[in-house]
Write a protein that holds these residues in place. Structure first.
Motif, PDB file in Angstrom:
ATOM      1  N   ARG A   1     -10.746   2.592  -6.897  1.00  0.00           N
ATOM      2  CA  ARG A   1      -9.424   2.120  -6.459  1.00  0.00           C
ATOM      3  C   ARG A   1      -8.576   1.736  -7.660  1.00  0.00           C
ATOM      4  N   PHE A   2      -7.264   1.763  -7.486  1.00  0.00           N
ATOM      5  CA  PHE A   2      -6.370   1.462  -8.597  1.00  0.00           C
ATOM      6  C   PHE A   2      -5.249   0.533  -8.126  1.00  0.00           C
ATOM      7  N   PRO A   3      -4.721  -0.280  -9.071  1.00  0.00           N
ATOM      8  CA  PRO A   3      -3.626  -1.182  -8.656  1.00  0.00           C
ATOM      9  C   PRO A   3      -2.342  -0.399  -8.378  1.00  0.00           C
ATOM     10  N   GLU A   4      -1.440  -1.009  -7.635  1.00  0.00           N
ATOM     11  CA  GLU A   4      -0.185  -0.350  -7.269  1.00  0.00           C
ATOM     12  C   GLU A   4       1.008  -1.090  -7.842  1.00  0.00           C
ATOM     13  N   ARG A   5       2.123  -0.378  -7.953  1.00  0.00           N
ATOM     14  CA  ARG A   5       3.392  -1.009  -8.361  1.00  0.00           C
ATOM     15  C   ARG A   5       4.444  -0.554  -7.357  1.00  0.00           C
ATOM     16  N   PRO A   6       4.906  -1.470  -6.491  1.00  0.00           N
ATOM     17  CA  PRO A   6       5.826  -1.049  -5.417  1.00  0.00           C
ATOM     18  C   PRO A   6       7.136  -0.487  -5.947  1.00  0.00           C
ATOM     19  N   SER A   7       7.627   0.544  -5.296  1.00  0.00           N
ATOM     20  CA  SER A   7       8.917   1.118  -5.677  1.00  0.00           C
ATOM     21  C   SER A   7      10.034   0.441  -4.877  1.00  0.00           C
ATOM     22  N   PRO A   8      11.284   0.553  -5.341  1.00  0.00           N
ATOM     23  CA  PRO A   8      12.389  -0.183  -4.689  1.00  0.00           C
ATOM     24  C   PRO A   8      12.520   0.099  -3.191  1.00  0.00           C
ATOM     25  N   LEU A   9      12.328   1.358  -2.797  1.00  0.00           N
ATOM     26  CA  LEU A   9      12.499   1.691  -1.366  1.00  0.00           C
ATOM     27  C   LEU A   9      11.474   0.954  -0.502  1.00  0.00           C
ATOM     28  N   VAL A  10      10.254   0.877  -0.993  1.00  0.00           N
ATOM     29  CA  VAL A  10       9.189   0.203  -0.233  1.00  0.00           C
ATOM     30  C   VAL A  10       9.464  -1.303  -0.170  1.00  0.00           C
ATOM     31  N   GLU A  11       9.942  -1.841  -1.282  1.00  0.00           N
ATOM     32  CA  GLU A  11      10.276  -3.281  -1.300  1.00  0.00           C
ATOM     33  C   GLU A  11      11.372  -3.584  -0.282  1.00  0.00           C
ATOM     34  N   THR A  12      12.323  -2.673  -0.158  1.00  0.00           N
ATOM     35  CA  THR A  12      13.409  -2.876   0.819  1.00  0.00           C
ATOM     36  C   THR A  12      12.843  -2.936   2.232  1.00  0.00           C
ATOM     37  N   VAL A  13      11.915  -2.019   2.543  1.00  0.00           N
ATOM     38  CA  VAL A  13      11.319  -2.008   3.892  1.00  0.00           C
ATOM     39  C   VAL A  13      10.584  -3.327   4.131  1.00  0.00           C
TER      40      VAL A  13
ATOM     41  N   GLN B   1      -6.371  10.550  -4.348  1.00  0.00           N
ATOM     42  CA  GLN B   1      -5.027  11.069  -4.598  1.00  0.00           C
ATOM     43  C   GLN B   1      -4.833  11.357  -6.089  1.00  0.00           C
ATOM     44  N   LEU B   2      -5.232  10.408  -6.923  1.00  0.00           N
ATOM     45  CA  LEU B   2      -5.062  10.566  -8.367  1.00  0.00           C
ATOM     46  C   LEU B   2      -5.787  11.821  -8.869  1.00  0.00           C
ATOM     47  N   PHE B   3      -7.038  11.965  -8.467  1.00  0.00           N
ATOM     48  CA  PHE B   3      -7.813  13.092  -8.990  1.00  0.00           C
ATOM     49  C   PHE B   3      -7.346  14.429  -8.397  1.00  0.00           C
ATOM     50  N   GLY B   4      -6.904  14.392  -7.160  1.00  0.00           N
ATOM     51  CA  GLY B   4      -6.340  15.596  -6.543  1.00  0.00           C
ATOM     52  C   GLY B   4      -5.099  16.055  -7.300  1.00  0.00           C
ATOM     53  N   HIS B   5      -4.218  15.095  -7.633  1.00  0.00           N
ATOM     54  CA  HIS B   5      -2.992  15.439  -8.368  1.00  0.00           C
ATOM     55  C   HIS B   5      -3.329  15.981  -9.751  1.00  0.00           C
ATOM     56  N   LEU B   6      -4.287  15.325 -10.418  1.00  0.00           N
ATOM     57  CA  LEU B   6      -4.658  15.779 -11.767  1.00  0.00           C
ATOM     58  C   LEU B   6      -5.216  17.205 -11.722  1.00  0.00           C
ATOM     59  N   LEU B   7      -6.004  17.488 -10.703  1.00  0.00           N
ATOM     60  CA  LEU B   7      -6.559  18.836 -10.575  1.00  0.00           C
ATOM     61  C   LEU B   7      -5.437  19.849 -10.378  1.00  0.00           C
TER      62      LEU B   7
ATOM     63  N   ARG C   1       3.589   9.682  -8.996  1.00  0.00           N
ATOM     64  CA  ARG C   1       3.150   9.010  -7.773  1.00  0.00           C
ATOM     65  C   ARG C   1       1.661   8.661  -7.826  1.00  0.00           C
ATOM     66  N   THR C   2       1.122   8.508  -9.047  1.00  0.00           N
ATOM     67  CA  THR C   2      -0.282   8.089  -9.165  1.00  0.00           C
ATOM     68  C   THR C   2      -0.404   6.948 -10.173  1.00  0.00           C
ATOM     69  N   TYR C   3      -1.608   6.474 -10.334  1.00  0.00           N
ATOM     70  CA  TYR C   3      -1.898   5.356 -11.229  1.00  0.00           C
ATOM     71  C   TYR C   3      -1.635   5.722 -12.686  1.00  0.00           C
ATOM     72  N   ILE C   4      -1.782   7.012 -13.023  1.00  0.00           N
ATOM     73  CA  ILE C   4      -1.566   7.482 -14.402  1.00  0.00           C
ATOM     74  C   ILE C   4      -0.180   7.042 -14.897  1.00  0.00           C
ATOM     75  N   ALA C   5       0.799   7.101 -13.977  1.00  0.00           N
ATOM     76  CA  ALA C   5       2.169   6.740 -14.343  1.00  0.00           C
ATOM     77  C   ALA C   5       2.217   5.320 -14.899  1.00  0.00           C
ATOM     78  N   GLY C   6       1.453   4.418 -14.289  1.00  0.00           N
ATOM     79  CA  GLY C   6       1.419   3.025 -14.731  1.00  0.00           C
ATOM     80  C   GLY C   6       0.830   2.912 -16.128  1.00  0.00           C
ATOM     81  N   ILE C   7      -0.219   3.680 -16.396  1.00  0.00           N
ATOM     82  CA  ILE C   7      -0.868   3.626 -17.717  1.00  0.00           C
ATOM     83  C   ILE C   7       0.107   4.117 -18.789  1.00  0.00           C
TER      84      ILE C   7
END
Lengths: 309, 283, 232
Positions: B30-42, B256-262, C164-170
């Motif tokens: 698992r990885f930490p998240e950073r909310p984007s402005p649109l999500v914060e608005t919701v 999601q992260l590894f899928g995108h990297l692939l 849209r992934t954690y990599i962006a944060g790093i």
């Protein structure tokens, strides 16, 4: 027998033995339930005294509580998990070609979904909104006991009833033209609501949202560079995109240059769409794999269903 | 190597994708998240509503997109329950009833003090695509006469005085296509100025941006939006931190992260091969 | 009768709905028309089921290739329909404890619920999940930087996928303070809320004009394609 067929057969055999062994030793793929009984009061009616009725429900219980009194394995739900796993793998087998398991589960999918749509259409609209207005008394006495006493027969609903019968006429071998009447109603209604709504929300309102100040000043009166650039890009971007879609003028010279800019903007848009589409598909795959690893095989336990076991 | 990659059997790519998604799930990464402005608005929109506000929960999705949308649906329901908002569930998707029921089961288990009919109600499915929206914005009872249990709306405390959807304070729409967010914007939020927020699939997200913020206050886009929302919810309500069900979207961000990297690696590799082919005059 | 009446029905219904939008007095006319519309939409589900039944029966009786699978479809259809219409296994709810007919058709524990939970749900979600594999394969084979347009599309997809992934944060943490706006997640936000918004807005406006003109053509009887070609 071909080498490839032998390979897959062997793989399935090994997989089957491993699964069977694991199911016996670990007990994976089981669903535990508890019988919950509640009592509901039935008010007195004409000729019948008030009474209390016992209602029974079976609720899912996490496997970690399997030794609790009253908790037992549900045969139907356990079989269900294994059937669901077979269905998941059956669909996934399409990656190897149109395999018999794929064709089998695909056929089941078509049959189940078509029937389910019919069922929901019948209960949620035909019974609740058509029959309840045509024969409210009968519905109150049978299928819809909660139907409001204020509901009285409304014979205007004979019109949709007739249109419905005409629509189903399409299934008859002759007289398919009869179905054109309800179809025309359907098309006319769709055109009517969309004409106004699309013009309001997707045309007028979109133009209104694009009328932005190109020079933006902050609350303290200072020039806001980023907001100004952003607004300028949005306004010019929309205009470039529209120029590209304007095919009445040949895309040559200045118009051609602007249209080229529009194409580039649309490419950025499609690139973003691709990125988001990928995201969606991977999430769906992760969900299915989680089902296989968690609910079926008990290899992972992200929701602590089997904590301490 | 070049020849092998040039004529690579697609089943190798399938296997790579399977591993890229399966390994992080099995490893529980698992990885930490950073909310984007649109999500914060919701989040702020729901958070800032006074307790007990009426919220229309339009859950227009079915099991086909549950992996992406169900975490959002659950998070919205949890948030509204924590804020003691009144929730009116309805779906325009035939199989959406299953997803709504799943949310109701969660409310029953995690918030046993909430009462069905007083704090939340299930109005079930309505066929007709955008048709039901067009009716219920002006007259709820013309399309929905009872709840899923067949109880008349006049007998249910929280629907007794609700004439139409204009009477709610917020529409939350979770959408996986048509009918969905676009239809709610077209027939409810734009003509009647009802505040609307949404959670939608990755495929839909780019198409809905033109509506933000005038017609759609904010939205959660794809599973990432759901994960950011869960992050904000856990941050604001520490009592949820021990609840693993409240972290479903956060959990999905590993694969999601590894899928995108692939995917990126495949695109790069495909282009390297393409340029090599061009150099050799093969294309 | 066969062509004129449908044209009149379409025009009348459409204009009633348009008028009901602008004149409050006629609002209820529009509501009634939409109520009928919804009933017909439900009938369309039944029509779809009937069509499926007819096609599968034809396939079986003609012994066409794959007729065995048609039999499976038919069996799944008939069984599910029986479970749903007769509410098999549906227990009464507390609202009406003596009348199981009043309970939801897909109540937990019922036969229809089982079909949806353990057949429809895994099948539908896996079908869509499969696309993850095909998207990967397509990305490797077809996503080429052949020209400027394709390169722009590719670079954008690259940024959004990473953003849209954690990599962006790093990556953001590595970047100096002044260059934070160039991080993948911030760039993704700009792409979405500026370029994507502008592009999609142009498309939306175009579609709106298309829908409005098509609707008008239908209501005025210029577009009659929905009536079909023949007389029957």
């Amino acid at each position: 027998m071909q080498r490839e067929t032998l390979f897959w057969l062997g793989l399935m055999l090994v997989g089957g033995v491993l699964l069977g062994g694991r199911a016996i030793l670990v007990g994976n793929g089981r669903q535990y339930v508890e019988r919950v009984t509640t009592t509901a009061d039935v008010a007195a009616t004409e000729g019948a005294a008030a009474q209390a009725v016992e209602l029974t429900d079976y609720v899912n219980i996490p496997a970690r509580e399997r030794d609790a009194p009253g908790v037992r394995v549900s045969f139907a739900r356990t079989v269900g998990i294994w059937v669901a796993a077979f269905c998941t793998l059956g669909i996934m087998s399409f990656l190897l070609g149109e395999t018999p398991p794929y064709k089998l589960v695909e056929s089941v999918f078509v049959g189940v979904s078509a029937a389910y749509w019919m069922v929901v259409g019948f209960w949620s609209e035909i019974v609740q909104n058509l029959l309840s207005h045509l024969v409210p008394g009968l519905m109150r006495a049978t299928l819809l006991p909660g139907l409001s006493e204020k509901t009285v027969p409304n014979y205007w609903y004979v019109v949709p009833l007739v249109l419905s019968v005409m629509m189903l006429w399409r299934l008859a071998p002759k007289g398919a033209w009869i179905a054109r009447w309800p179809l025309a109603f359907f098309i006319g209604a769709t055109a009517g609501i969309r004409l106004v709504s699309y013009l309001e929300a997707d045309f007028v309102q979109q133009i209104s949202s694009t009328i932005l100040p190109l020079v933006v000043f902050g609350a303290d009166g200072s020039f806001d560079v980023w907001a100004s650039i952003k607004n300028t890009l949005i306004v010019s971007g929309v205009l470039l995109g529209l120029v590209y879609f304007f095919f009445s003028v040949p895309h040559k010279g200045v118009v051609g240059g602007l249209a080229k800019g529009g194409v580039w903007l649309l490419m950025i848009t499609f690139g973003a769409s691709f990125g988001y589409t990928v995201m969606g598909r991977i999430a769906l795959l992760a969900d299915r794999l989680e089902f296989l690893f968690d609910d079926w095989l008990w290899l992972i336990d992200p929701t602590l269903q089997r904590a301490g076991m | 190597m070049y020849d092998f990659l040039k004529s690579l059997d697609r089943r190798w790519i399938f296997l790579l994708m399977l591993l890229a998604v399966a390994i992080p799930i099995l490893g529980g990464w698992r990885f930490p998240e950073r909310p984007s402005p649109l999500v914060e608005t919701v989040f702020d929109t729901i958070e800032d509503l006074p307790a007990g506000s009426r919220v229309w929960m339009a859950y227009d999705y079915d099991p086909a997109s549950q992996g992406e949308l169900h975490p959002m649906g659950m998070a919205f329901a949890r948030h509204c329950a924590l804020k003691r908002h009144k929730m009116y569930f309805m779906t325009l998707w035939p199989q959406g009833t299953v997803m709504v029921q799943s949310c109701l089961d969660m409310l029953k288990t995690e918030f046993p003090d909430l009462v069905y009919g007083e704090d939340y109600v299930n109005l079930g499915f309505r066929p007709g695509s955008e048709g039901p929206i067009k009716i219920i914005v002006t007259d709820l009872r013309k399309s929905v006469s009872s709840d899923i249990n067949g109880v008349s709306l006049d007998e249910i405390p929280m629907t007794r005085d609700l004439k139409n959807v204009q009477g709610v304070d917020l529409i939350i729409n979770v959408s996986s296509g048509t009918p969905g967010t676009k239809e709610w914007v077209l027939y409810a939020s734009t003509p009647f100025h009802i505040t609307t927020v949404a959670g939608c699939t990755g495929v839909q997200t780019p198409y809905l941006y033109p509506y933000v913020p005038d017609q759609l206050l904010g939205m959660l886009g794809a599973i990432k939006g759901g994960a950011e929302y869960e992050f904000l919810l856990l941050d604001a309500y520490p009592q949820l931190r021990d609840n693993p069900d409240a972290k479903e979207a956060l959990r999905r961000m590993g694969p999601q992260l590894f899928g995108h990297l692939l995917l990126i690696a495949l695109i790069v590799m495909g282009n390297v091969i393409y340029f090599m082919q061009r150099q050799r005059g093969e294309v | 009768m066969k062509r004129t009446v449908p044209l009149m029905i379409a025009a009348t219904t459409g204009f009633v709905l348009i008028v009901s939008y602008f004149i409050p007095y006629t609002e209820s006319w529009g509501e009634d028309a939409m109520t009928w519309f919804n009933i017909l939409a439900a009938i369309a589900f039944i029509l779809g089921g009937g069509n499926l039944l007819r096609m599968q029966l034809q396939k079986i009786s003609d012994r066409r290739p794959g007729w065995g699978y048609a039999a499976v479809t038919l069996a799944a259809f008939v069984i599910t329909l029986f479970f749903g219409l007769f509410k098999i296994g549906v227990q009464p709810t507390a609202a009406f404890p003596t009348n199981a007919w009043a309970a939801p058709y897909d109540r937990e524990g019922s036969a229809l619920w089982w079909c949806v939970e353990y057949l429809y749900r895994p099948l539908a979600s896996t079908m869509f999940a499969l696309l993850a594999f095909y998207i990967a394969s397509a990305a490797f084979r077809a996503f080429r930087a052949k020209n400027t347009e394709a390169t722009i599309l590719l670079v954008t997809a690259f940024i959004v996928l990473l953003g849209r992934t954690y990599i962006a944060g790093i990556v953001r943490e590595w970047l100096p303070e002044g260059l934070q706006s160039l991080s993948f997640d911030n760039m993704t936000n700009y792409i979405m809320s500026v370029f994507n918004l502008a592009g999609m807005r142009a498309i939306t406006i175009g579609i709106a004009l298309g829908v409005a003109s098509t609707s008008l053509k239908v209501l005025l009887g210029v577009d009659r394609s929905y009536l079909g070609a023949g007389d029957e």
